[in-house]
Scaffold this active site. Structure first.
Site, PDB file in Angstrom:
ATOM      1  N   ARG A   1       0.841  -1.195   0.000  1.00 24.16           N
ATOM      2  CA  ARG A   1       0.000   0.000   0.000  1.00 24.16           C
ATOM      3  C   ARG A   1       0.880   1.251   0.000  1.00 24.16           C
ATOM      4  O   ARG A   1       1.474   1.602   1.016  1.00 24.16           O
ATOM      5  CB  ARG A   1      -0.936   0.020   1.213  1.00 24.16           C
ATOM      6  CG  ARG A   1      -1.766   1.314   1.284  1.00 24.16           C
ATOM      7  CD  ARG A   1      -3.014   1.209   2.129  1.00 24.16           C
ATOM      8  NE  ARG A   1      -2.770   1.092   3.551  1.00 24.16           N
ATOM      9  CZ  ARG A   1      -3.704   1.320   4.486  1.00 24.16           C
ATOM     10  NH1 ARG A   1      -4.928   1.675   4.141  1.00 24.16           N
ATOM     11  NH2 ARG A   1      -3.423   1.166   5.769  1.00 24.16           N
TER      12      ARG A   1
ATOM     13  N   ASP B   1      -3.979   3.561  14.282  1.00 31.59           N
ATOM     14  CA  ASP B   1      -3.114   4.049  13.216  1.00 31.59           C
ATOM     15  C   ASP B   1      -3.553   5.464  12.863  1.00 31.59           C
ATOM     16  O   ASP B   1      -4.353   6.078  13.571  1.00 31.59           O
ATOM     17  CB  ASP B   1      -3.103   3.107  12.013  1.00 31.59           C
ATOM     18  CG  ASP B   1      -4.442   3.021  11.291  1.00 31.59           C
ATOM     19  OD1 ASP B   1      -5.373   3.795  11.624  1.00 31.59           O
ATOM     20  OD2 ASP B   1      -4.565   2.184  10.381  1.00 31.59           O
TER      21      ASP B   1
END
Length: 558
Positions: free
Chosen positions: A186, A474
């Protein structure tokens, strides 16, 4: 029609010029950050030439797309609700087209593990037993220069079977699994910059490089052929997309990159995270624009909640969400978006991948672990029953729990693409139905302040995925926390005990948080509190907390 790629730009013969990636004329990409150990193995003259060509072709379009995002966000903020586009109705109505689907190694995605790309986490992921590893250079990685290039080194070594790591305590980590997960990398979203590389276009204008093009370009250039030779391929998760035009930009990047290295068109496979509100209204169109390179969509739940708050933060009390913990996958707008995602994917032959439950086990606390297993099992059971083909976990210990729920539905089948979900009927109004009917609590406000500051502090020290109070935090979950605080203040909300949520009230919670944490010589709590004030307490609402924090705190110079 895709413009045919021009031949690669030539690097000058001068060794000094090669080391800096400087071209004698025309576009140039220059290293402006320090060169740490082994960086020269990634930042080679050839790789820099490829990055230069990517920026030459696509940097301008990237800026156009970011400007379009701002215009759309302004329109929503001024009362124009998003809707399904009239000009692309023919794409949605055409029942015949399909996406490319799974590449080699992506046929069964029932459990995917996510995590950053430092050597230890890379080895743990590859030994985890998951079907897929989301190698995350985005929300689970703090974009320090060391993490950006160090992550590329970890991936390069892992793909070649050369990765090993010894901790400061002397513990050795090696890849021992007979079958490792398929890697899906990613890269950073279109909005993020890489300020340790500077691109100068043909007009002489200098700008920070695109984090997206840097992450994608370096990984693809160094590893695409090795992945193909190993029977898999160069696969990517695409983050933060907001429109089909952004998907088209990625598709053109993929086509140019394949041509540049002489790789067959369609070798790349991408899975798009539907994690912004505008993207939820263009799922068919996103799949269509990426159809030659597309494997599926993912329900990026945490960023999706953040996007809802960001777009509707000033639209009045009826768009205010309660405590973060109460915004579950079964509330109206989340339920509508995930059901539409599964239906859209399966109609087009695309995989539908579920999101990550934030609960994580604690091997030292059986009670926390039992609660995590229970919550994750319920979450994955719902996803499998809804038709998802796979799901995410953030901890290896959760893989058996998640896999058991998908095994119960899939059996020996690799997926359930044949389940069409014709029963789903989602209207535009369903996607913005945020009525939950629960209060904002004092604990909810306190938790948001505490979690955001503690996460930002770790992020400033180079950690992008952090276990806090039994949850994996996150950048996306930190964005929810700070954006809720901003909205509660600006919409004059009160807690359920009648306390007004004001700047002064939140300042008190900041002080309480700072007093309650363990301080050390190298902690960044004062900086973290200042970042939090900048993104939660100022009059202006920054689109992403990471943009300013990155520029102020993470950029290195020689």
């Amino acid at each position: 029609m895709t413009t045919p790629p021009a031949p690669p730009l030539t690097i000058p013969a001068s060794p000094a010029a090669q080391a800096q990636g400087i071209h004698a004329q025309g576009p140039a990409l220059r290293i402006v950050g320090p060169i740490h150990d082994r960086f020269d193995e990634i930042l080679t003259p050839e790789a820099l030439a490829f990055l230069t060509e990517l920026h030459h072709r696509f940097a301008g379009r990237r800026h156009d797309r970011l400007a379009a995002r701002m215009r759309r966000r302004f329109e929503i903020g001024n009362g124009h609700d998003p809707r399904f586009r009239d000009d692309t109705a023919h794409i949605r109505d055409d029942a015949d087209w399909r996406v490319a689907g799974a590449g080699p190694g992506l046929e069964d995605r029932r459990v995917e593990i996510t995590g950053p790309t430092d050597p230890k986490m890379t080895i743990n992921a590859l030994n985890s037993g998951a079907k897929v590893w989301l190698a995350d250079q985005e929300d689970a990685t703090s974009p320090t220069w060391q993490n950006v290039i160090g992550g590329q080194l970890s991936l390069r070594d892992a793909i070649r079977g050369e990765l090993a790591f010894t901790s400061e305590e002397g513990k050795e980590y090696r890849v021992t699994a007979e079958r490792t997960p398929t890697i899906v990398m990613r890269p950073r979203g279109w909005h993020l910059m890489e300020k340790h590389l500077e691109f100068t276009d043909r007009t002489g204008r200098a700008m920070a490089a695109s984090g997206s093009l840097v992450d994608f370009g370096l990984y693809f250039f160094h590893n695409a052929q090795a992945l193909i030779d190993a029977g898999r391929g160069p696969y990517f998760y695409l983050a933060k997309l907001e429109s089909s035009e952004e998907a088209k930009l990625w598709d053109d990047v993929f086509t140019m990159a394949e041509d540049y290295l002489g790789i067959a068109h369609g070798t790349i496979r991408a899975t798009v995270l539907i994690e912004t509100l505008p993207a939820a209204f263009e799922m068919d169109e996103i799949l269509f624009e990426l159809r030659d390179h597309c494997a599926g969509l993912n329900a990026g739940r945490w960023d999706y909640i953040f996007s809802m708050i960001k777009n509707y933060r000033g639209r009045g009390a009826r768009f205010v969400l309660p405590d973060r913990s109460q915004v579950t996958m079964t509330v109206p707008f989340m339920r509508a978006y995930t059901e539409l995602l599964v239906q859209t994917c399966h109609k087009r032959g695309a995989f539908a991948i579920g999101g990550m439950s934030a609960f994580i086990p604690n091997r030292r606390d059986p009670e926390v672990t039992a609660r995590a297993f229970e919550k994750v099992a319920a979450d994955k059971k719902r996803e499998a029953a809804d038709g998802f083909d796979g799901t995410w976990v953030a901890h290896p210990d959760l893989i058996p729990t998640a896999q058991a729920e998908f095994d119960a539905v899939l059996g020996d089948r690799p997926n359930q693409l044949d389940r069409q979900r014709d029963d789903v009927q989602v209207r535009a109004t369903d996607l913005i139905d945020v009525h939950i009917g629960l209060p904002i609590t004092a604990d909810g406000v306190r938790d948001n302040v505490s979690v955001a500051i503690r996460y930002i502090e770790a992020w400033l020290r180079g950690q992008g995925a952090v276990a806090i109070d039994g949850l994996m935090e996150d950048a996306a979950t930190a964005e929810i926390s700070r954006s809720q605080v901003w909205q509660w203040i600006h919409q004059d909300r009160t807690t359920d005990d009648g306390t007004p949520i004001t700047t002064a009230y939140v300042e008190g919670l900041i002080a309480e948080t700072l007093q309650g944490v363990e301080r050390g010589e190298e902690d960044r709590f004062d900086d973290a509190a200042e970042v939090f004030r900048d993104v939660a307490l100022r009059e202006e609402f920054p689109a992403f907390l990471t943009l300013g924090a990155y520029s102020k705190h993470l950029v290195e110079t020689d």
